[in-house]
Design an enzyme around this catalytic site. Structure first.
Site, PDB file in Angstrom:
ATOM      1  N   HIS A 116      59.414  16.359   7.721  1.00  0.00           N
ATOM      2  CA  HIS A 116      60.377  16.141   9.117  1.00  0.00           C
ATOM      3  C   HIS A 116      61.533  15.519   8.604  1.00  0.00           C
ATOM      4  CE1 HIS A 116      57.004  17.021  11.870  1.00  0.00           C
ATOM      5  NE2 HIS A 116      57.535  18.173  11.616  1.00  0.00           N
ATOM      6  N   PRO A 119      54.600  36.314  13.238  1.00  0.00           N
ATOM      7  CA  PRO A 119      56.311  35.986  14.004  1.00  0.00           C
ATOM      8  C   PRO A 119      57.240  35.506  12.996  1.00  0.00           C
ATOM      9  CG  PRO A 119      54.577  34.501  14.813  1.00  0.00           C
ATOM     10  CD  PRO A 119      53.708  35.397  14.008  1.00  0.00           C
ATOM     11  N   ASP A 123      56.136  21.827  17.221  1.00  0.00           N
ATOM     12  CA  ASP A 123      55.611  20.381  17.620  1.00  0.00           C
ATOM     13  C   ASP A 123      56.614  19.492  17.943  1.00  0.00           C
ATOM     14  OD1 ASP A 123      55.136  21.007  14.253  1.00  0.00           O
ATOM     15  OD2 ASP A 123      56.341  19.277  15.044  1.00  0.00           O
ATOM     16  N   ASP A 126      62.688  34.510  20.443  1.00  0.00           N
ATOM     17  CA  ASP A 126      62.536  34.901  18.966  1.00  0.00           C
ATOM     18  C   ASP A 126      63.762  34.421  18.295  1.00  0.00           C
ATOM     19  OD1 ASP A 126      61.158  37.732  17.331  1.00  0.00           O
ATOM     20  OD2 ASP A 126      62.306  35.800  16.415  1.00  0.00           O
ATOM     21  N   GLN A 142      50.143  33.762  17.954  1.00  0.00           N
ATOM     22  CA  GLN A 142      49.234  33.518  16.706  1.00  0.00           C
ATOM     23  C   GLN A 142      47.973  32.660  17.027  1.00  0.00           C
ATOM     24  OE1 GLN A 142      52.419  31.171  15.119  1.00  0.00           O
ATOM     25  NE2 GLN A 142      53.076  30.507  17.171  1.00  0.00           N
ATOM     26  N   ASP A 180      62.363  25.709  10.836  1.00  0.00           N
ATOM     27  CA  ASP A 180      61.137  24.931  10.604  1.00  0.00           C
ATOM     28  C   ASP A 180      60.165  25.951  11.219  1.00  0.00           C
ATOM     29  OD1 ASP A 180      59.217  22.458  12.510  1.00  0.00           O
ATOM     30  OD2 ASP A 180      59.024  23.287  10.506  1.00  0.00           O
ATOM     31  N   SER A 181      59.853  27.095  10.261  1.00  0.00           N
ATOM     32  CA  SER A 181      58.905  28.314  10.858  1.00  0.00           C
ATOM     33  C   SER A 181      57.752  28.132  10.090  1.00  0.00           C
ATOM     34  CB  SER A 181      59.736  29.454  10.406  1.00  0.00           C
ATOM     35  OG  SER A 181      59.636  29.669   8.854  1.00  0.00           O
ATOM     36  N   THR A 182      56.997  28.935  10.541  1.00  0.00           N
ATOM     37  CA  THR A 182      55.782  29.273   9.957  1.00  0.00           C
ATOM     38  C   THR A 182      55.886  30.050   8.615  1.00  0.00           C
ATOM     39  OG1 THR A 182      55.462  31.205  11.543  1.00  0.00           O
ATOM     40  CG2 THR A 182      54.078  29.500  12.130  1.00  0.00           C
TER      41      THR A 182
HETATM   42  N1  SAM Z   1      56.170  22.665   9.239  1.00  0.00           N
HETATM   43  C1  SAM Z   1      55.488  23.858   9.455  1.00  0.00           C
HETATM   44  C2  SAM Z   1      55.238  24.346   8.147  1.00  0.00           C
HETATM   45  O1  SAM Z   1      55.938  24.172   7.539  1.00  0.00           O
HETATM   46  O2  SAM Z   1      54.378  25.281   8.186  1.00  0.00           O
HETATM   47  C3  SAM Z   1      56.224  24.575  10.834  1.00  0.00           C
HETATM   48  C4  SAM Z   1      55.869  23.895  11.880  1.00  0.00           C
HETATM   49  S1  SAM Z   1      56.378  24.638  13.190  1.00  0.00           S
HETATM   50  C5  SAM Z   1      54.937  24.484  14.001  1.00  0.00           C
HETATM   51  C6  SAM Z   1      56.361  26.371  13.223  1.00  0.00           C
HETATM   52  C7  SAM Z   1      56.856  27.008  14.492  1.00  0.00           C
HETATM   53  O3  SAM Z   1      57.552  28.165  14.019  1.00  0.00           O
HETATM   54  C8  SAM Z   1      55.798  27.564  15.252  1.00  0.00           C
HETATM   55  O4  SAM Z   1      55.873  26.877  16.360  1.00  0.00           O
HETATM   56  C9  SAM Z   1      55.843  29.035  15.557  1.00  0.00           C
HETATM   57  O5  SAM Z   1      55.536  29.257  16.928  1.00  0.00           O
HETATM   58  C10 SAM Z   1      57.612  29.128  15.346  1.00  0.00           C
HETATM   59  N2  SAM Z   1      57.853  30.446  14.962  1.00  0.00           N
HETATM   60  C11 SAM Z   1      57.337  31.362  14.279  1.00  0.00           C
HETATM   61  N3  SAM Z   1      58.071  32.651  14.204  1.00  0.00           N
HETATM   62  C12 SAM Z   1      59.073  32.365  14.875  1.00  0.00           C
HETATM   63  C13 SAM Z   1      60.287  33.139  15.477  1.00  0.00           C
HETATM   64  N4  SAM Z   1      60.510  34.389  14.989  1.00  0.00           N
HETATM   65  N5  SAM Z   1      61.085  32.453  16.252  1.00  0.00           N
HETATM   66  C14 SAM Z   1      61.192  31.442  16.596  1.00  0.00           C
HETATM   67  N6  SAM Z   1      60.104  30.435  16.299  1.00  0.00           N
HETATM   68  C15 SAM Z   1      59.148  31.081  15.499  1.00  0.00           C
END
Ligand code: SAM
Length: 292
Positions: free
Chosen positions: A66, A167, A90, A142, A35, A160-162
């Site tokens: 959080h 991804p 993070d 993943d 990303q 806590d994903s994107t």
């Molecule tokens: N709090 C934030 C929000 O609500 O948008 C999310 C924060 S956190 C930075 C999101 C994390 O999810 C990212 O570091 C990203 O790399 C991770 N992520 C995305 N897709 C993923 C997957 N398939 N497996 C594991 N982690 C994933």
């Protein structure tokens, strides 16, 4: 603010609106394997991280999301020992989970190692206590593959994903939620980052629809996070133990005292209970969430 550079969040381009932020300083910018990542200094929100044009975390309002993603499931469950975070790059959520001395082991499965690496440098308030805690282990993988394969069992899973793009897309599928259920203990609880219902109704309705086909109790609770624009943020809720969402206020308060009153700036026992009281428009949205 003449001569100021502004950065736009492109998440809601399809809705025809953009949040823009005046940049004090760009601290870091890169295209990772998974990303686009930019971190910049903002005069009011402090450090702001954006992934693929969506705000992830700011030092000014991180505590709200959080705390609510962490203390609601853990105090509702009451005896969570094994906890899994999917995503969470993070480490802001991990910091809150580890405030619970009753948690014996916390595993974080993050797909993008560079998000954690850069958080070590730019968000030490999160990463320092977490990486120093023996209960914590980090897996770069993943989340879909991890929950599909692991032989571990978790009392709480915090996703806590994107957003459901790139991804993060797979983390909003029935396949993923079914795999999460497979690696939960009886009466375990799953909570998910589920967008802003006023602007992203389809995301919540889709997830709750999947939850309804897999769990006895499915729904969401809410909180308002200034930089997750659009009003209430929904946190998906799924468990087979219907009693968890109905734990009385007195019991939540007692568990909080017994846990040594971990420091919070948003979560309280009263806010915990109130978060499940949904405005009518969200209740009506969820009425369309068919088990599928
Ligand atoms: N709090 C934030 C929000 O609500 O948008 C999310 C924060 S956190 C930075 C999101 C994390 O999810 C990212 O570091 C990203 O790399 C991770 N992520 C995305 N897709 C993923 C997957 N398939 N497996 C594991 N982690 C994933």
């Amino acid at each position: 603010m003449p001569n100021k550079r502004w950065i736009a969040e492109s998440l809601f381009d399809t809705l025809g609106f953009r949040m823009t932020y005046a940049i004090e300083r760009v601290l870091y910018q890169t295209q990772t394997e998974h990303q686009h990542l930019v971190l910049f200094e903002h005069k009011f929100f402090g450090k702001m991280l954006m992934l693929d044009g969506a705000t992830q975390v700011t030092t000014r309002d991180e505590f709200i999301y959080h705390e609510m993603m962490t203390h609601v499931p853990i105090f509702a469950h009451g005896k969570a020992k094994e906890v899994l975070i999917v995503g969470g790059g993070d480490c802001g959520i991990a910091k809150e989970v580890l405030k619970h001395k009753s948690v014996a082991r916390l595993t974080q499965v993050e797909i993008d190692a560079s998000v954690v690496a850069f958080a070590k440098e730019h968000f030490p308030k999160f990463t320092k206590p977490v990486l120093a805690d023996k209960r914590f282990d980090l897996v770069i993988d993943d989340g879909m593959d991890y929950v599909a394969k692991t032989d571990r069992r978790f009392d709480g899973i915090i996703v806590d994903s994107t957003d459901p793009q790139g991804p993060g897309k797979v983390l909003f599928t029935r396949k993923f939620y079914a795999a999460c259920k497979r690696c939960m203990t009886a009466g375990g609880v799953l909570v998910t980052q589920n967008g802003v219902p006023f602007l992203q109704p389809a995301e919540l309705v889709s997830s709750v629809g999947h939850f309804r086909s897999l769990f006895a109790d499915a729904g969401c609770y809410i909180a308002s996070i200034p930089t997750y624009v659009g009003g209430h943020m929904a946190m998906g809720w799924a468990t087979d133990d219907k009693r968890l969402r109905a734990v009385p206020l007195g019991t939540i308060a007692q568990r909080y005292r017994r846990a040594g009153r971990p420091t919070t700036r948003y979560w309280t026992p009263e806010v915990h209970k109130a978060a499940f009281a949904l405005p009518r428009f969200i209740v009506e949205q969820l009425a369309h969430a068919k088990a599928r």
